[in-house]
Every structure is written in structure tokens, then in C-alpha cells.
Design an enzyme around this catalytic site. Sequence first.
Site: not given
Ligand code: UDP
Length: 344
Positions: A34, A81, A122, A146, A150, A217, A304
Site C-alpha cells: 500500500l 515502481n 514492459t 525501469y 523489468k 509536451i 529516457g
Molecule cells: N508525455 C508528455 N507530457 C507529459 C507526460 C508524458 O509529453 O506530461 C509524453 C512522454 O514523453 C511519452 C508519452 O507522453 O512520450 C507517454 O508518457 P507516459 O509518461 O504517459 O508513459 P511512458 O511512455 O513513460 O510509459
Amino acid sequence: MLLVTGAAGYIGSHFVRYYLKQNLTAELVVVDNLSLGNLLSLDGSCNSRIHLYKTALGNSDAMAGIFAAHEIDAVVHFAANAYVGESQIQPFKYFENNVIETLKFLQVMLAAEVKQMVFSSTCATYGNPKYSPLNEDHPQRPINTYGSTKLMIEEALRALALSSQLKYASLRYFNAAGADATSEKDCAIGESHEPESHLIPLALAAAMGKSDTPLKIFGSDYPTRDGTCVRDYIHVNDLAEAHCLALKLIAGADFKGDMAESAENGIALNLGTANGATVKDVVAAVEKVTGKAVPCQQVDRRPGDPPALVADFSKAKAVLGWEPQFNLEQVVESAYQWELNRRF
Ligand code: UDP
């Protein structure tokens, strides 16, 4: 009976709800520390069938007691995480929680003679794509901690399946999204991370005026259609269904995984939709669903982040008979319903 780790988390709680609806007399043992999950995500009509233990996975004495107290046939392991950005800043937190805790848990699980595991992996294990869409044979060279953690567990499962009777499925999720929010508004569940870092909930919050700042973005110079990152957004209930099917697959007496000739009792499967959406596509879908503009601000790339991750899910389709049911607009619509009826 099944044991589910990380059951109070976003994907885990959707699996629990989906599984209990599919299996009307089944009970579940669920384990969650939790630290990130929310107990409210496990309430609703089925909670009398849930045996909840609040403990860390790496607490071997506690876990041995849980395995001794119940007849467990298989484990679905969600606990982890899962923030790409955080994993770059605090890598040892990820090694500890995702790798060391899981290895301790596996040792206890196998000592208790539990031999089946469905593991949350993942697409981040692939790293920068050499081709797209990605199939399971794509090289795994993660570019964030991350993804590395995995992959380490995928490798541990592979090794253990060669040296023990473990049977496993590593399910490589692409971008889990959406919510189970439309059917039962008073016990809706959905995505609730603290802090939230995922695109769809942040874009919805920006559109709904719940955010003080515009949606950032991350990056506009990726080699993609519109310069923003491409991802493959898969509905959590589609993921839940794939877990149910994967459990049946590995429970089968004649299950052989990827390489039957090497007697390997494991399989890795991509779970995505094969449809790539750019960040700008997601913003457009959020605007369409909500009827509201998403205030946006273009900023630098997030460390990343690979430019594009899109699934070839033909192997999951072939071996599980699974296909995703939700498209991007339906994913966003369900996430919007959750934001409107949010309980936690
Ligand atoms: N992203 C973004 N703005 C945000 C959060 C995410 O532009 O505030 C982009 C991020 O760079 C990635 C995509 O949206 O290309 C999905 O990101 P998210 O964190 O949802 O999932 P991830 O791909 O990291 O598992």
C-alpha cells in the site's frame, strides 16, 4: 487460488476486478504494501472474495506464512515502481523494489512449490526501436532503469524455468491507459498516481481546468510524424483479459514456451494495439472527447524516452486468441469518465 501482488495499484486493481467478474465463485489472495496503491481500488461488489495482506514482497517470513495459509496455484506479479523519469533519478530504488524484492519473493514462492507466474513486464525493455512495430524478437536494450529492472526479472524467470519447474508468461505492456469507470459509477476505479506523470490523465486534467499549468509536451524534434513521441495506448481491461488468458495458457499441462526444444517453460508476449499515437494525437483525442481545449506548452525531451514504441501483438493473438477491444478514443473516453467520477 491465485495470489496477486500489487493488487491495489492501477493495473493490478483492474485485473482483480476483471478476474472476479469472470470467475464468479473465485477468491483471491492479494498482497500489497500500500505504498502506492489505494485500498479503495479494491472495494466494490466483490471485496468479500479478496484476502488482503499488507506486506512487503521481500518480507520472506510473511510471504512464507501467506503461501502456507492458502492453496496458491499461480501468482500474478504486478507490484513494482513504474515511473520511467523517476527511475533515472533514483535507480537504486528501482533495483531494490523491482529486482531484489521480486527475487526474494520468487525464492519463497518456489520453495512453497508454486510454479506458475504471470509477470508484468514492459515495452521499455526494448529501448530504442530498430524497427516498428516491435515484435518479441526485437533486441532488448533498455534505455532507462525501469526497463532494465523489468528485463532483469524476465531473465531471472527464464533462468528459473530452466532450472526448476517454473512456468511463466512475461507480458510486455505498451502504454496502459483508460479506466473501468463507466459501468459502476459509485465504485469506479481508474488511474491515480501521486504524483501523476502519465500523459492521458495529465492531458485530461489540463482540459478540465484541474491543472494550474499547461500540459508539457516533452520534445518536438523526434523523428516521428509530428516530432512528438509515439506510443501505443492499451486499455487496462484489455490487459486484464490477456492476464486471464495467459494464466490458462501456462496452466495447461502441455505448455511449452518460446523454445520447446530447449524445454523452456516460459513465454514473452507483447500487449498493445499496433496503433501508434503521437503526443499530439492524444491531445487531439482528449479535446474531442471532452469538447475542451488542452492548454499545451512545448518543452525539452524527457530523459529516457524512446521516440516510438508500437506493439506487434500477433504472437499474443496467436497463442492467447487475444485482441484489444478499445481504440484510443475509447481509452480516453473511459479515462474521462473516471476523472468525472473520481473517488481517489
Ligand atoms: N508525455 C508528455 N507530457 C507529459 C507526460 C508524458 O509529453 O506530461 C509524453 C512522454 O514523453 C511519452 C508519452 O507522453 O512520450 C507517454 O508518457 P507516459 O509518461 O504517459 O508513459 P511512458 O511512455 O513513460 O510509459
